[in-house]
Design an enzyme around this catalytic site. Structure first.
Site, PDB file in Angstrom:
ATOM      1  N   HIS A  19       0.926  -1.184   0.238  1.00  0.00           N
ATOM      2  CA  HIS A  19      -0.013   0.016   0.190  1.00  0.00           C
ATOM      3  C   HIS A  19       0.769   1.274   0.014  1.00  0.00           C
ATOM      4  CE1 HIS A  19      -3.221  -2.777   1.960  1.00  0.00           C
ATOM      5  NE2 HIS A  19      -3.550  -2.425   0.970  1.00  0.00           N
ATOM      6  N   LYS A  43     -17.580  -6.136   7.104  1.00  0.00           N
ATOM      7  CA  LYS A  43     -16.231  -6.885   7.285  1.00  0.00           C
ATOM      8  C   LYS A  43     -15.774  -6.830   8.871  1.00  0.00           C
ATOM      9  CE  LYS A  43     -14.163  -6.265   2.774  1.00  0.00           C
ATOM     10  NZ  LYS A  43     -12.775  -6.052   2.334  1.00  0.00           N
ATOM     11  N   ARG A  92      -1.569  -5.741  -7.927  1.00  0.00           N
ATOM     12  CA  ARG A  92      -0.490  -6.677  -7.935  1.00  0.00           C
ATOM     13  C   ARG A  92      -0.386  -7.344  -9.013  1.00  0.00           C
ATOM     14  NH1 ARG A  92      -2.508  -9.006  -2.395  1.00  0.00           N
ATOM     15  NH2 ARG A  92      -4.323  -8.881  -3.517  1.00  0.00           N
ATOM     16  N   SER A 130      -3.004  -7.893   2.641  1.00  0.00           N
ATOM     17  CA  SER A 130      -3.324  -7.928   4.114  1.00  0.00           C
ATOM     18  C   SER A 130      -3.713  -9.066   4.708  1.00  0.00           C
ATOM     19  CB  SER A 130      -4.356  -6.665   4.192  1.00  0.00           C
ATOM     20  OG  SER A 130      -4.165  -5.442   3.815  1.00  0.00           O
TER      21      SER A 130
END
Length: 161
Positions: A19, A43, A92, A130
């Site tokens: 990040h 979440k 990514r 993450s």
């Protein structure tokens, strides 16, 4: 003269060096870059919004035009309310790009003025997520190569509870 202000939104639970890499690449492109933590009640993050914001502030403290905020609800509403010119999204790999492109199309269908810039992470961070960082931390692994020292401390404190 108008400010060219962009937003880099995400849950950032936790904020990784990947990040940070995206922030460092995006910051020179805009007058101001806002890293904005999404509060998503669906979440179950390890860290609350305020903690995530503090960890991000620490990580970006050396980048003068980067600030930290948070939001709830639709990104397009936040985008228009804050007069952003662009959404920054890190990618990514090809799977990230597919997911991000779909999200960009949805946002564009909701608000025609939404612009998105995709920034590929540096290859060294191409596998860092993450979820991976939390998994390594949960099993007692060293996460220092994936996150900043403050985030590593926070992860250690979380798994030590």
């Amino acid at each position: 003269m108008t400010m060219r202000k962009a937003v880099y939104p995400g849950t950032f639970d936790p904020f990784t060096r990947g990040h940070l890499d995206v922030v460092e690449q995006a910051a020179p492109l805009f007058d101001e870059l806002i890293v904005s933590v999404l509060h998503n009640p669906n979440k179950r993050p390890w860290f609350d919004v305020e903690t995530r914001m503090a960890l991000i502030r620490d990580a970006v403290s050396g980048i003068g035009n980067v600030h930290v905020d948070s939001f709830e609800g639709l990104l397009v509403d936040y985008y228009q309310r804050k007069s952003f010119v662009c959404v920054v999204r890190g990618v990514r790999n090809d799977l990230d790009l597919q997911a991000e492109l779909a999200m960009a199309h949805v946002n564009r269908s909701l608000a025609e003025d939404v612009r998105v810039v995709f920034i590929p992470t540096s290859p060294v961070f191409g596998f860092v997520s993450s979820s991976l960082v939390k998994d390594v931390a949960m099993h007692g692994g060293d996460v220092s190569q994936f996150v900043t020292p403050r985030v590593a401390e926070a992860l250690l404190a979380h798994v030590s509870r």
